[in-house]
Design a protein around this motif. Structure first.
Motif, PDB file in Angstrom:
ATOM      1  N   LEU A   1      38.004  41.980  61.680  1.00 37.50           N
ATOM      2  CA  LEU A   1      37.422  43.265  61.343  1.00 37.50           C
ATOM      3  C   LEU A   1      36.610  43.271  60.059  1.00 37.50           C
ATOM      4  O   LEU A   1      35.653  44.043  59.938  1.00 37.50           O
ATOM      5  N   ARG A   2      36.995  42.472  59.109  1.00 32.45           N
ATOM      6  CA  ARG A   2      36.321  42.386  57.810  1.00 32.45           C
ATOM      7  C   ARG A   2      36.391  40.959  57.301  1.00 32.45           C
ATOM      8  O   ARG A   2      37.305  40.226  57.638  1.00 32.45           O
ATOM      9  N   ARG A   3      35.477  40.625  56.457  1.00 37.32           N
ATOM     10  CA  ARG A   3      35.451  39.301  55.825  1.00 37.32           C
ATOM     11  C   ARG A   3      36.365  39.330  54.597  1.00 37.32           C
ATOM     12  O   ARG A   3      36.074  40.018  53.635  1.00 37.32           O
ATOM     13  N   PRO A   4      37.478  38.586  54.635  1.00 38.34           N
ATOM     14  CA  PRO A   4      38.341  38.574  53.449  1.00 38.34           C
ATOM     15  C   PRO A   4      37.761  37.669  52.360  1.00 38.34           C
ATOM     16  O   PRO A   4      37.194  36.624  52.650  1.00 38.34           O
ATOM     17  N   GLU A   5      37.909  38.090  51.124  1.00 35.35           N
ATOM     18  CA  GLU A   5      37.547  37.242  49.997  1.00 35.35           C
ATOM     19  C   GLU A   5      38.566  36.105  49.928  1.00 35.35           C
ATOM     20  O   GLU A   5      39.685  36.247  50.389  1.00 35.35           O
ATOM     21  N   PRO A   6      38.187  34.979  49.330  1.00 38.28           N
ATOM     22  CA  PRO A   6      39.185  33.919  49.160  1.00 38.28           C
ATOM     23  C   PRO A   6      40.322  34.437  48.288  1.00 38.28           C
ATOM     24  O   PRO A   6      40.084  34.961  47.213  1.00 38.28           O
ATOM     25  N   GLY A   7      41.505  34.370  48.774  1.00 40.58           N
ATOM     26  CA  GLY A   7      42.670  34.851  48.042  1.00 40.58           C
ATOM     27  C   GLY A   7      43.813  35.088  48.996  1.00 40.58           C
ATOM     28  O   GLY A   7      43.673  34.954  50.217  1.00 40.58           O
TER      29      GLY A   7
ATOM     30  N   THR B   1      45.961  41.724  55.976  1.00 43.96           N
ATOM     31  CA  THR B   1      45.184  42.353  54.920  1.00 43.96           C
ATOM     32  C   THR B   1      45.062  41.392  53.744  1.00 43.96           C
ATOM     33  O   THR B   1      45.875  40.475  53.606  1.00 43.96           O
ATOM     34  N   ALA B   2      44.061  41.625  52.912  1.00 47.92           N
ATOM     35  CA  ALA B   2      44.018  40.922  51.634  1.00 47.92           C
ATOM     36  C   ALA B   2      45.165  41.492  50.809  1.00 47.92           C
ATOM     37  O   ALA B   2      45.419  42.705  50.848  1.00 47.92           O
ATOM     38  N   LEU B   3      45.878  40.645  50.099  1.00 46.10           N
ATOM     39  CA  LEU B   3      47.021  41.093  49.314  1.00 46.10           C
ATOM     40  C   LEU B   3      46.602  42.208  48.361  1.00 46.10           C
ATOM     41  O   LEU B   3      45.613  42.086  47.653  1.00 46.10           O
ATOM     42  N   GLY B   4      47.315  43.311  48.427  1.00 51.28           N
ATOM     43  CA  GLY B   4      47.027  44.456  47.570  1.00 51.28           C
ATOM     44  C   GLY B   4      46.034  45.445  48.156  1.00 51.28           C
ATOM     45  O   GLY B   4      45.733  46.459  47.535  1.00 51.28           O
ATOM     46  N   SER B   5      45.539  45.190  49.359  1.00 48.86           N
ATOM     47  CA  SER B   5      44.585  46.090  50.005  1.00 48.86           C
ATOM     48  C   SER B   5      45.197  46.644  51.285  1.00 48.86           C
ATOM     49  O   SER B   5      46.001  45.996  51.929  1.00 48.86           O
ATOM     50  N   ALA B   6      44.788  47.837  51.646  1.00 50.57           N
ATOM     51  CA  ALA B   6      45.248  48.429  52.901  1.00 50.57           C
ATOM     52  C   ALA B   6      44.270  48.149  54.038  1.00 50.57           C
ATOM     53  O   ALA B   6      44.568  48.431  55.200  1.00 50.57           O
TER      54      ALA B   6
END
Length: 156
Positions: free
Chosen positions: A102-108, A131-136
């Motif tokens: 659904l979305r491009r996650p940043e490296p992390g 999810t990216a850690l800390g994001s909904a």
């Protein structure tokens, strides 16, 4: 991720977080190739949560976590959720996985939340939100089915 219709009706897991994590460590050492990057953080009734701390091998050109890394994370947390519920059954196997990126996650770090939708005698069906850690914001949504062997041949 929405809650199942009735968490109170869901049976508790047969394996604790520590037992499930130890089983995964023992039976799947290949998941530590290149370093210990998958971390089982929670198991509960019909649920599991896992974190991926991606290494260089999980990144792709363009500065994002690769699709195969997210696919492995989804499959691994779904397997952990099934195991926690039914016990140490090494021969439970993936029969189907579907992914929506659904979305491009940043490296992390990425967090994967799994919810089992159905746990029968022969099949388990679940969904995973990554999810990216800390994001909904969900970066990947997956659904999967596991076949559970007859007699649930436990590993000692």
């Amino acid at each position: 991720m929405t809650a199942p219709p009735s968490d109170a009706a869901a049976p508790g897991p047969l394996m604790t977080l520590a037992e499930t994590a130890a089983f995964l460590e023992r039976e799947f050492p290949q998941m530590r190739a290149g370093g210990h990057c998958y971390h089982l953080e929670a198991v509960g009734p019909m649920r599991a949560r896992m974190r991926l701390d991606p290494g260089e091998q999980h990144l792709r050109p363009g500065g994002t976590v690769s699709g195969p890394a997210m696919m492995a994370l989804a499959d691994y947390v779904l397997y952990a959720a099934v195991l926690a519920q039914i016990g140490p059954v090494a021969l439970a196997v993936t029969t189907n996985l579907g992914f929506n990126f659904l979305r491009r996650p940043e490296p992390g770090p990425l967090a994967a939340e799994c919810r089992l939708l159905k746990l029968g005698h022969r099949l388990a069906v679940g969904e995973v939100s990554i999810t990216a850690l800390g994001s909904a914001d969900v970066v990947c949504h997956a659904t999967g089915t596991y076949a559970i062997p007859p007699g649930r041949d436990a590993v000692s």
